[in-house]
Enzyme design. Structure first.
Site, PDB file in Angstrom:
ATOM      1  CG  PHE A  89     -17.982   1.085  -6.874  1.00 19.25           C
ATOM      2  CD1 PHE A  89     -18.320   0.326  -7.991  1.00 19.25           C
ATOM      3  CD2 PHE A  89     -16.643   1.432  -6.689  1.00 19.25           C
ATOM      4  CE1 PHE A  89     -17.341  -0.072  -8.907  1.00 19.25           C
ATOM      5  CE2 PHE A  89     -15.672   1.036  -7.595  1.00 19.25           C
ATOM      6  CZ  PHE A  89     -16.019   0.285  -8.699  1.00 19.25           C
ATOM      7  CE  LYS A 125     -20.197   6.060   3.353  1.00 17.60           C
ATOM      8  NZ  LYS A 125     -20.199   6.149   1.850  1.00 17.60           N
ATOM      9  CD  GLU A 169     -19.393   8.078  -2.028  1.00 16.82           C
ATOM     10  OE1 GLU A 169     -19.483   6.979  -1.458  1.00 16.82           O
ATOM     11  OE2 GLU A 169     -18.370   8.788  -1.977  1.00 16.82           O
ATOM     12  CB  SER A 178      -9.391   1.931  -2.291  1.00 16.27           C
ATOM     13  OG  SER A 178      -9.696   3.056  -1.501  1.00 16.27           O
ATOM     14  CB  CYS A 192     -11.600  -7.037  -4.124  1.00 12.35           C
ATOM     15  SG  CYS A 192     -12.523  -8.337  -3.342  1.00 12.35           S
ATOM     16  CD  GLU A 241      -7.728  -2.554  -6.420  1.00 10.78           C
ATOM     17  OE1 GLU A 241      -7.829  -1.513  -5.753  1.00 10.78           O
ATOM     18  OE2 GLU A 241      -8.340  -3.604  -6.153  1.00 10.78           O
TER      19      GLU A 241
HETATM   20  P1  NAD Z   1     -13.331   3.437  -1.731  1.00  7.03           P
HETATM   21  O1  NAD Z   1     -12.234   3.168  -0.777  1.00  7.03           O
HETATM   22  O2  NAD Z   1     -13.240   4.612  -2.619  1.00  7.03           O
HETATM   23  O3  NAD Z   1     -14.723   3.599  -0.934  1.00  7.03           O
HETATM   24  C1  NAD Z   1     -15.169   2.646  -0.001  1.00  7.03           C
HETATM   25  C2  NAD Z   1     -16.042   3.347   1.032  1.00  7.03           C
HETATM   26  O4  NAD Z   1     -15.250   4.300   1.749  1.00  7.03           O
HETATM   27  C3  NAD Z   1     -17.215   4.117   0.439  1.00  7.03           C
HETATM   28  O5  NAD Z   1     -18.335   3.916   1.262  1.00  7.03           O
HETATM   29  C4  NAD Z   1     -16.728   5.549   0.447  1.00  7.03           C
HETATM   30  O6  NAD Z   1     -17.781   6.471   0.590  1.00  7.03           O
HETATM   31  C5  NAD Z   1     -15.803   5.607   1.637  1.00  7.03           C
HETATM   32  N1  NAD Z   1     -14.674   6.527   1.463  1.00  7.03           N
HETATM   33  C6  NAD Z   1     -13.997   6.778   0.314  1.00  7.03           C
HETATM   34  N2  NAD Z   1     -12.991   7.655   0.540  1.00  7.03           N
HETATM   35  C7  NAD Z   1     -13.026   7.954   1.849  1.00  7.03           C
HETATM   36  C8  NAD Z   1     -12.240   8.802   2.688  1.00  7.03           C
HETATM   37  N3  NAD Z   1     -11.212   9.491   2.214  1.00  7.03           N
HETATM   38  N4  NAD Z   1     -12.551   8.877   3.985  1.00  7.03           N
HETATM   39  C9  NAD Z   1     -13.578   8.161   4.483  1.00  7.03           C
HETATM   40  N5  NAD Z   1     -14.371   7.358   3.738  1.00  7.03           N
HETATM   41  C10 NAD Z   1     -14.090   7.246   2.439  1.00  7.03           C
HETATM   42  O7  NAD Z   1     -13.541   2.086  -2.584  1.00  7.03           O
HETATM   43  P2  NAD Z   1     -14.498   1.874  -3.842  1.00  7.03           P
HETATM   44  O8  NAD Z   1     -13.925   2.584  -5.021  1.00  7.03           O
HETATM   45  O9  NAD Z   1     -15.916   2.108  -3.472  1.00  7.03           O
HETATM   46  O10 NAD Z   1     -14.345   0.296  -4.042  1.00  7.03           O
HETATM   47  C11 NAD Z   1     -13.332  -0.294  -4.823  1.00  7.03           C
HETATM   48  C12 NAD Z   1     -12.181  -0.741  -3.948  1.00  7.03           C
HETATM   49  O11 NAD Z   1     -12.666  -1.678  -2.977  1.00  7.03           O
HETATM   50  C13 NAD Z   1     -11.114  -1.495  -4.718  1.00  7.03           C
HETATM   51  O12 NAD Z   1      -9.857  -1.083  -4.240  1.00  7.03           O
HETATM   52  C14 NAD Z   1     -11.357  -2.961  -4.364  1.00  7.03           C
HETATM   53  O13 NAD Z   1     -10.238  -3.796  -4.453  1.00  7.03           O
HETATM   54  C15 NAD Z   1     -11.821  -2.826  -2.961  1.00  7.03           C
HETATM   55  N6  NAD Z   1     -12.580  -3.992  -2.551  1.00  7.03           N
HETATM   56  C16 NAD Z   1     -11.968  -4.862  -1.693  1.00  7.03           C
HETATM   57  C17 NAD Z   1     -12.633  -5.998  -1.295  1.00  7.03           C
HETATM   58  C18 NAD Z   1     -11.991  -6.963  -0.349  1.00  7.03           C
HETATM   59  O14 NAD Z   1     -12.673  -7.823   0.129  1.00  7.03           O
HETATM   60  N7  NAD Z   1     -10.701  -6.840  -0.060  1.00  7.03           N
HETATM   61  C19 NAD Z   1     -13.927  -6.256  -1.762  1.00  7.03           C
HETATM   62  C20 NAD Z   1     -14.524  -5.348  -2.625  1.00  7.03           C
HETATM   63  C21 NAD Z   1     -13.827  -4.214  -3.003  1.00  7.03           C
END
Ligand code: NAD
Length: 505
Positions: free
Chosen positions: A157, A181, A184, A234, A289, A390
């Protein structure tokens, strides 16, 4: 309460084959306006069949897209870059409305995404192969790189426009077709990008968007026609994506969470270090991040001076709705996330940390919307939740150490290894830090060292699962596979049978 779709509520759907396709799964989710706390849209959640439809369209489009000349692919990227440039503000406003960050921050996101498109526009140069003449008598060898086919991107997000561009700009320029994808929580920017790509001349089916949740992700992970998966999000999800995707024979790069430490040595300019720490910790409400979430102060004098300087700066930060003039920090993305971040502040004193500034007391929290003020914690140590995990919010922790060695050990022992920074006036110490530290991206007097588009982005340890970093040269490598051709054009009259193993001399 989650509202059902109605006339007044915007509906965010899929983009398949060059047009908006409304979802038919009967499943959907709410899209909030974090600045008001109100639901502003409904996003369709794709079913397995809808994902299959997008993949089938992308597979069909791949046949002609991979044959499209490099010059034409570059031309489309150039046009897309121009359209993005003209529409910076519209795209940024869409980001603010669903994510909550400030307009200036969203414009920065668009600018950094645009860099990746500029890089991808150089695809004719990037896909040059290599050639060795006369490896044996009359024999030449050359290597070419070819696209993989249909590839997918699953994005978080916090950068709803930039992170998709990290992925699809290179993927498409390399000749692949793409299924995105998005998160959401803020699904609209991806559809706007799809419209701009179409306007830039990208053939239908080359770029597709399926909105949704785990159902869509799981289908992408197991679909036999998806050749590679790029993920950013994450760490627990990144690990799951990597393990499931690779088990299903796919190439996977999965970037995870972070806990970025900023070391401040006693010789650092304290004012400059405090400015950097405040900017990098609270920018985008800490939902980056590459945010700095831990300051490691070397020596108690450094800690005292730094905390005083940071404290002085905090009351001046203007928190409010991202589109309001002069606002420097917006709300958090959802109510649940705001409450989770607040729970770390609640818990910190129970674990022995000191709450120096408590963002829960900020008057902004009285407003509707998912607001939380800035927080500063001192005497934070490993083993405390606020250190180990985090937080992904506007909470900065200070860890006090006695020596440089202790600072490096602390960072290297933390499971995450995304970015890190050191503030010092000592070039030798900075050089040593760059050599010693276990993190993928290092800043020297730079608090958020996000690499420019012609380098690649990625962390170490639990911040990245897979081998190749994202975008830049490693992005091109990820989205192509090498083919080595050995060729000979002999005179047929010299031809003979030879069962020996081919040798080069
Ligand atoms: P998230 O892991 O909750 O979601 C990321 C994506 O995965 C979304 O599209 C979501 O719909 C999907 N998703 C979530 N849970 C899932 C599951 N159980 N099974 C399958 N798909 C699933 O992350 P978020 O809250 O949207 O974003 C924040 C996180 O992203 C933080 O941890 C941040 O550090 C990380 N981030 C990392 C970087 C990097 O380059 N390392 C960059 C930006 C964000």
């Amino acid at each position: 309460m989650v509202k059902e779709p109605q006339v007044t509520l915007k509906r965010v759907s899929h983009w398949i084959g060059g047009r908006v396709v409304e979802g038919r799964s009967g499943r959907s989710g709410p899209v909030w306006n974090p600045a008001t706390g109100e639901q502003q849209a409904v996003v369709d959640f794709a079913s397995v069949e809808e994902v299959d439809q997008a993949v089938a369209v992308a597979k069909e489009a791949f046949k002609s897209w991979r044959q499209t000349p490099l010059s034409r692919r570059a031309e489309i990227m150039f046009r897309f870059r121009e359209l993005l440039d003209q529409n910076r503000r519209r795209l940024a406003e869409l980001i603010v409305l669903e994510h909550g960050k400030t307009l200036a921050d969203a414009l920065g996101e668009v600018a950094r995404g645009l860099e990746n498109v500029e890089f991808a526009a150089g695809i004719p140069h990037l896909l040059k192969g290599s050639f060795s003449e006369q490896v044996s008598r009359g024999v030449d060898v050359y290597q070419i790189r070819q696209p993989l086919g249909v590839v997918a991107g699953i994005t978080p997000f916090n950068f709803p426009a930039m992170v998709p561009m990290w992925m699809f700009a290179n993927a498409i320029a390399c000749g692949n077709t793409f299924v995105l994808k998005p998160s959401e929580k803020d699904p609209s920017p991806s559809l706007f990008l799809a419209e701009l790509l179409k306007e830039a001349g990208l053939p239908d089916g080359v770029f597709n968007v399926v909105q949704g949740d785990k159902v869509a992700v799981d289908r992408l992970l197991e679909h036999p026609d998806i050749k590679a998966i790029s993920f950013v999000g994450s760490t627990p999800t990144a690990k799951y994506i990597y393990e499931t995707g690779t088990k299903n024979g796919k190439r996977v790069q999965a970037l995870g969470g972070a806990k970025n430490h900023m070391v401040v040595l006693p010789d650092a300019d304290i004012g400059m270090a405090a400015d950097a720490a405040v900017s990098a910790a609270y920018g985008s409400a800490g939902e980056r991040c590459m945010a700095i979430s831990v300051v490691v102060a070397v020596g108690d004098n450094t800690a005292e001076a730094l905390i005083a300087a940071i404290k002085e700066r905090l009351p001046k930060i203007k928190v409010g709705p991202g589109l309001e003039e002069g606002v420097e920090m917006g709300p958090l993305v959802t109510r649940e996330h705001r409450d989770k971040v607040a729970s770390y502040i609640e818990n910190a004193p129970k674990e022995g940390a000191t709450v120096v500034v408590d963002g829960r007391q900020d008057p902004i929290t009285k407003r509707e919307g998912f607001f939380l003020g800035v927080s500063l914690l001192d005497h934070v140590k490993p083993g405390m939740r606020c250190y180990d995990e985090e937080i992904f919010g506007p909470v900065l922790s200070v860890v006090r150490v006695k020596t440089y060695e202790e600072a490096v050990r602390l960072i290297n022992e933390h499971p995450y290894g995304n970015g890190t920074a050191i503030f010092t006036r000592d070039g030798g110490a900075a050089r040593q830090f760059q050599f010693d530290v276990e993190a993928g991206m290092v800043g020297i007097n730079v608090p958020i060292p996000v690499p420019v588009a012609y380098y690649s982005f990625g962390g170490w340890k639990a911040s990245l699962f897979g081998d190749l970093h994202m975008y830049g040269p490693e992005g091109v490598q990820f989205y192509t596979r090498a083919k080595v051709v050995t060729s000979r054009w002999p005179d047929p009259s010299t031809s003979r049978v030879d069962l020996g193993f081919p040798q080069v001399r």
